[in-house]
Design a protein around this motif. Structure first.
Motif, PDB file in Angstrom:
ATOM      1  N   ALA A 248       0.893  -1.078   0.158  1.00  0.00           N
ATOM      2  CA  ALA A 248      -0.118   0.030   0.101  1.00  0.00           C
ATOM      3  C   ALA A 248       0.874   1.445  -0.106  1.00  0.00           C
ATOM      4  CB  ALA A 248      -0.999  -0.114   1.221  1.00  0.00           C
ATOM      5  N   ALA A 249       1.877   1.317   0.734  1.00  0.00           N
ATOM      6  CA  ALA A 249       2.656   2.556   0.699  1.00  0.00           C
ATOM      7  C   ALA A 249       3.599   2.647  -0.304  1.00  0.00           C
ATOM      8  CB  ALA A 249       3.705   2.222   2.001  1.00  0.00           C
ATOM      9  N   ALA A 250       4.140   1.548  -1.012  1.00  0.00           N
ATOM     10  CA  ALA A 250       4.773   1.825  -2.114  1.00  0.00           C
ATOM     11  C   ALA A 250       4.010   2.433  -3.313  1.00  0.00           C
ATOM     12  CB  ALA A 250       5.718   0.742  -2.500  1.00  0.00           C
ATOM     13  N   TRP A 251       2.710   1.646  -3.320  1.00  0.00           N
ATOM     14  CA  TRP A 251       1.632   2.213  -4.375  1.00  0.00           C
ATOM     15  C   TRP A 251       1.427   3.461  -4.000  1.00  0.00           C
ATOM     16  CZ3 TRP A 251       0.806   0.627  -9.266  1.00  0.00           C
ATOM     17  CH2 TRP A 251      -0.727   1.297  -9.549  1.00  0.00           C
ATOM     18  N   GLY A 252       1.115   3.956  -3.025  1.00  0.00           N
ATOM     19  CA  GLY A 252       0.757   5.233  -2.578  1.00  0.00           C
ATOM     20  C   GLY A 252       1.897   6.224  -2.920  1.00  0.00           C
ATOM     21  N   LEU A 253       3.125   5.830  -2.514  1.00  0.00           N
ATOM     22  CA  LEU A 253       4.247   6.907  -2.838  1.00  0.00           C
ATOM     23  C   LEU A 253       4.245   7.006  -4.325  1.00  0.00           C
ATOM     24  CD1 LEU A 253       6.817   8.224  -2.028  1.00  0.00           C
ATOM     25  CD2 LEU A 253       8.104   6.196  -1.975  1.00  0.00           C
ATOM     26  N   GLY A 254       4.256   5.970  -5.150  1.00  0.00           N
ATOM     27  CA  GLY A 254       3.992   6.135  -6.867  1.00  0.00           C
ATOM     28  C   GLY A 254       3.156   7.257  -7.066  1.00  0.00           C
ATOM     29  N   GLY A 255       2.060   7.305  -6.496  1.00  0.00           N
ATOM     30  CA  GLY A 255       0.805   8.375  -6.786  1.00  0.00           C
ATOM     31  C   GLY A 255       1.438   9.429  -6.282  1.00  0.00           C
ATOM     32  N   ASP A 260       4.301   7.605 -13.809  1.00  0.00           N
ATOM     33  CA  ASP A 260       3.393   7.128 -14.823  1.00  0.00           C
ATOM     34  C   ASP A 260       3.108   5.570 -14.524  1.00  0.00           C
ATOM     35  OD1 ASP A 260       5.225   4.972 -16.091  1.00  0.00           O
ATOM     36  OD2 ASP A 260       6.230   7.153 -16.602  1.00  0.00           O
ATOM     37  N   PRO A 261       2.226   4.958 -14.950  1.00  0.00           N
ATOM     38  CA  PRO A 261       1.745   3.667 -14.694  1.00  0.00           C
ATOM     39  C   PRO A 261       2.831   2.602 -14.913  1.00  0.00           C
ATOM     40  CG  PRO A 261      -0.118   4.895 -16.023  1.00  0.00           C
ATOM     41  CD  PRO A 261       1.118   5.527 -16.084  1.00  0.00           C
ATOM     42  N   ALA A 262       3.430   2.639 -15.643  1.00  0.00           N
ATOM     43  CA  ALA A 262       4.642   1.674 -15.978  1.00  0.00           C
ATOM     44  C   ALA A 262       5.851   1.850 -14.778  1.00  0.00           C
ATOM     45  CB  ALA A 262       5.522   1.857 -17.087  1.00  0.00           C
ATOM     46  N   ASP A 263       6.244   3.217 -14.310  1.00  0.00           N
ATOM     47  CA  ASP A 263       7.066   3.648 -13.470  1.00  0.00           C
ATOM     48  C   ASP A 263       6.369   3.159 -11.943  1.00  0.00           C
ATOM     49  OD1 ASP A 263       9.075   4.101 -15.157  1.00  0.00           O
ATOM     50  OD2 ASP A 263       9.133   6.101 -14.833  1.00  0.00           O
ATOM     51  N   ARG A 264       5.052   3.414 -11.849  1.00  0.00           N
ATOM     52  CA  ARG A 264       4.508   3.059 -10.471  1.00  0.00           C
ATOM     53  C   ARG A 264       4.666   1.717 -10.374  1.00  0.00           C
ATOM     54  NH1 ARG A 264      -1.295   5.597  -8.682  1.00  0.00           N
ATOM     55  NH2 ARG A 264      -1.002   5.123  -6.565  1.00  0.00           N
ATOM     56  N   ALA A 265       4.286   0.748 -11.120  1.00  0.00           N
ATOM     57  CA  ALA A 265       4.246  -0.674 -11.092  1.00  0.00           C
ATOM     58  C   ALA A 265       5.779  -1.027 -10.755  1.00  0.00           C
ATOM     59  CB  ALA A 265       3.938  -1.179 -12.369  1.00  0.00           C
ATOM     60  N   THR A 266       6.886  -0.484 -11.280  1.00  0.00           N
ATOM     61  CA  THR A 266       8.190  -0.722 -10.752  1.00  0.00           C
ATOM     62  C   THR A 266       8.355  -0.410  -9.503  1.00  0.00           C
ATOM     63  OG1 THR A 266       8.936  -0.629 -13.116  1.00  0.00           O
ATOM     64  CG2 THR A 266      10.535  -0.411 -11.522  1.00  0.00           C
TER      65      THR A 266
END
Length: 321
Positions: A248-255, A260-266
């Motif tokens: 949850a935190a890694a996904w939230g930090l990406g937001g 962009d979606p590709a980098d957020r998945a990484t």
């Protein structure tokens, strides 16, 4: 559905590790047999990190600098935020779990990301595979030095002054072969590529040997007299809670970073994953026999659960793209 089910059930290697743990507990190696297996394990660790060094392209380090914002976020999350969370959890659970299991939680927090699974799941999720490769290489290269240093600082904060009897071996068994692999990369890489399958098996062999030696030592030192079944159940729940929080935190930090979606998945998979391939051999080097087996337990649990959760999340992200 059948593909997802295969990803959710424990993979064969996890079952092999469980079998290794059971055999080491019921029939622990002792005396000269244990010493011999220990030397073989050390040799496997040396060869594994030589292969890591030979595989890492110098150009990948240069390429990583071009996406410095993403790479710094992954490193900061994996080594900074994650390790501080495990320190807080350890303090909160003092008196509830055995000290060696709490040390294992801190050790989990300071480990590098996975090499194979973080890249594989980023690919399934249509993430930035190149950035995932660079993140895995950078995290594991830095982790050879940073993991024991961070653990020493955080564990001393939680438990007072501690002794890591194997710190000196890190340079001999991890740094030296890695440096040799880099130095001899041009000569060694063609042979490694010709025998890629055999080289790929070194990760698994090294982990199995490290787990067997660690739990043989731990069993003879009375590990399972100190760790009750209820403590194991509690540890499973704690590891799962940490996993959900990390994702949850890694996904939230990406937001927050507006990736962009590709980098957020990484960011998600490289940030939240923790490496058993690096952690198990390193634990056997760093910790005395009475501790190593217990320290590995949280990592083994987290590792399997991260694969299961990643299967679900990566499939969902691919559908959403």
């Amino acid at each position: 559905m059948s593909t997802l089910f295969r990803r959710l059930v424990p993979d064969r290697f996890i079952l092999i590790l469980v079998a290794t743990l059971v055999v080491a507990t019921l029939f622990p190696a002792t005396g000269r047999v244990l010493t011999t297996i220990g030397w073989v394990s050390n040799a496997a660790i040396f060869l594994l990190f030589f292969l890591h060094g030979a595989r890492l392209s110098r150009q990948s380090v240069v390429d990583g600098a071009r996406r410095w914002r993403l790479q710094l976020a992954i490193l900061g999350f994996g080594y900074g935020a994650f390790s501080l969370v495990t320190l807080g959890v350890t303090r909160a659970l003092t008196g509830w779990l055995a000290p060696e299991l709490l040390m294992g939680l801190i050790f989990l927090g300071v480990l590098p990301t996975t090499v194979q699974s973080s890249i594989a799941y980023a690919s399934i999720a249509r993430g930035n595979v190149a950035a995932s490769v660079i993140a895995a290489a950078a995290s594991n290269l830095i982790g050879v030095v940073l993991t024991p240093a961070l653990f020493a600082v955080l564990a001393s904060t939680a438990f007072g002054a501690i002794s890591l009897s194997g710190v000196g071996k890190i340079a001999l068994l991890l740094l030296l072969p890695f440096a040799l692999g880099q130095f001899l990369r041009n000569q060694a890489l063609p042979t490694i590529q010709r025998h890629a399958r055999l080289a790929g098996m070194m990760d698994k062999l090294t982990i199995v040997l490290a787990v067997f030696v660690a739990f043989s030592d731990a069993a003879t030192q009375g590990l399972w007299n100190r760790v009750s079944p209820s403590a194991l159940i509690g540890l499973v729940m704690v590891a799962f809670a940490l996993l959900l929080l990390a994702f949850a935190a890694a996904w939230g930090l990406g937001g927050v970073m507006k990736l962009d979606p590709a980098d957020r998945a990484t960011m998600l998979f490289s940030g939240a994953h923790k490496s058993l391939a690096t952690g198990a051999p390193m634990a056997r080097i760093l910790f005395p026999p009475a501790l190593a087996g217990a320290v590995i337990l949280p990592l083994m649990l987290y590792h399997q659960m991260q694969l299961m959760l990643s299967a679900i999340v990566s499939a969902r992200l691919a559908r959403d793209r």
